[in-house]
Design a protein around this motif. Structure first.
Motif, PDB file in Angstrom:
ATOM      1  N   ARG A   1       0.833  -1.206   0.000  1.00 17.32           N
ATOM      2  CA  ARG A   1       0.000   0.000   0.000  1.00 17.32           C
ATOM      3  C   ARG A   1       0.867   1.254   0.000  1.00 17.32           C
ATOM      4  NH1 ARG A   1      -2.904  -2.981   3.874  1.00 17.32           N
ATOM      5  NH2 ARG A   1      -2.247  -1.616   5.591  1.00 17.32           N
TER       6      ARG A   1
ATOM      7  N   ILE B   1       0.691   3.975  -2.946  1.00 16.73           N
ATOM      8  CA  ILE B   1       0.257   5.335  -2.632  1.00 16.73           C
ATOM      9  C   ILE B   1       1.319   6.355  -3.052  1.00 16.73           C
ATOM     10  CG2 ILE B   1      -0.207   6.915  -0.709  1.00 16.73           C
ATOM     11  CD1 ILE B   1      -1.576   4.445   0.664  1.00 16.73           C
TER      12      ILE B   1
ATOM     13  N   TRP C   1      -6.619   4.368   4.409  1.00 18.52           N
ATOM     14  CA  TRP C   1      -5.654   3.629   3.596  1.00 18.52           C
ATOM     15  C   TRP C   1      -4.872   2.602   4.404  1.00 18.52           C
ATOM     16  CZ3 TRP C   1      -3.399   8.632   0.929  1.00 18.52           C
ATOM     17  CH2 TRP C   1      -4.415   9.204   0.129  1.00 18.52           C
TER      18      TRP C   1
ATOM     19  N   CYS D   1      -8.637   4.210  -2.099  1.00 17.86           N
ATOM     20  CA  CYS D   1      -9.345   3.371  -1.129  1.00 17.86           C
ATOM     21  C   CYS D   1      -9.727   2.026  -1.745  1.00 17.86           C
ATOM     22  CB  CYS D   1     -10.596   4.088  -0.619  1.00 17.86           C
ATOM     23  SG  CYS D   1     -10.272   5.420   0.571  1.00 17.86           S
TER      24      CYS D   1
ATOM     25  N   CYS E   1      -6.499  -0.112  -2.332  1.00 16.16           N
ATOM     26  CA  CYS E   1      -5.906  -0.620  -1.090  1.00 16.16           C
ATOM     27  C   CYS E   1      -6.789  -1.674  -0.432  1.00 16.16           C
ATOM     28  CB  CYS E   1      -5.661   0.530  -0.118  1.00 16.16           C
ATOM     29  SG  CYS E   1      -4.322   1.642  -0.593  1.00 16.16           S
TER      30      CYS E   1
END
Length: 217
Positions: free
Chosen positions: A6, A10, A149, A201, A204
């Motif tokens: 993640r 991100i 997240w 969102c 993840c």
């Protein structure tokens, strides 16, 4: 997706979306940035940018600001809210800069936090954006997204800041906090996404069935 995955995703996605990270508060130096960030407490950046031209036309440095009457400052900044406290803080911090720092904004976190009206988040913004010192300012906006997240389970911004600093390389901190703010305003707003709507969102947590409740900031 594991936490490390993640984090990598991100970082990459935010860099793709926001390769440039201009500071959203209009300013010309460390002093005007400090005042603008102070005014932004419980106020939108847009509103601050509407108010500061008139204020800085009168005083864009500690000498001139300290010479103003509190009521003069308050009359200009009233649209930003909390004007009684903010006007007193702006005048007094200007006086302290003259008395203790030679009229300069100190490039020191502890010294900044001792100024009236300047908390940890404001000091962090000034350190990162005015002086280029690695910092990760966290407000309720970033706190909410970090929880959605899966980057933190912190119940307050202090713990969330600690977690984000641990997860992301220091070299990314100064622009990453702005990238998260930009993304949140555009795609992952308080009402527009509940942890299941926006791209990050959904990527993840593709299997998330229920809204993500934000722990108290």
């Amino acid at each position: 997706m594991k936490k490390a995955e993640r984090v990598d995703y991100i970082l990459q996605r935010l860099q793709q979306l926001y390769p440039e990270t201009p500071v959203p508060l209009d300013h010309t130096d460390a002093f005007t940035l400090l005042v603008a960030v102070l005014l932004s407490a419980q106020c939108t950046d847009e509103r601050v940018n509407q108010v500061t031209p008139a204020l800085f036309a009168l005083a864009d440095n500690p000498v001139d600001m300290a010479a103003l009457d509190v009521e003069q400052i308050r009359a200009i900044i009233r649209p930003c809210g909390l004007s009684p406290q903010k006007s007193k803080a702006i005048k007094r911090l200007s006086e302290i800069l003259l008395e203790e720092h030679g009229g300069e904004v100190p490039a020191n976190m502890e010294a900044l936090e001792r100024l009236p009206g300047v908390g940890h988040k404001t000091a962090s913004v000034v350190m990162s954006q005015a002086f280029g010192v690695p910092a990760f300012p966290v407000d309720t906006h970033i706190h909410r997204l970090a929880q959605r997240w899966g980057l933190t389970s912190g119940k307050n911004v202090v713990q969330t800041e600690r977690d984000l600093k641990r997860l992301f390389p220091e070299a990314y901190w100064n622009r990453l906090h702005l990238q998260i703010i930009f993304y949140g305003r555009e795609f992952c707003t308080a009402r527009g996404c509940d942890g299941r709507v926006c791209e990050i969102c959904r990527t993840c947590y593709p299997e998330r069935k229920h809204p993500k409740r934000t722990l108290k900031a």
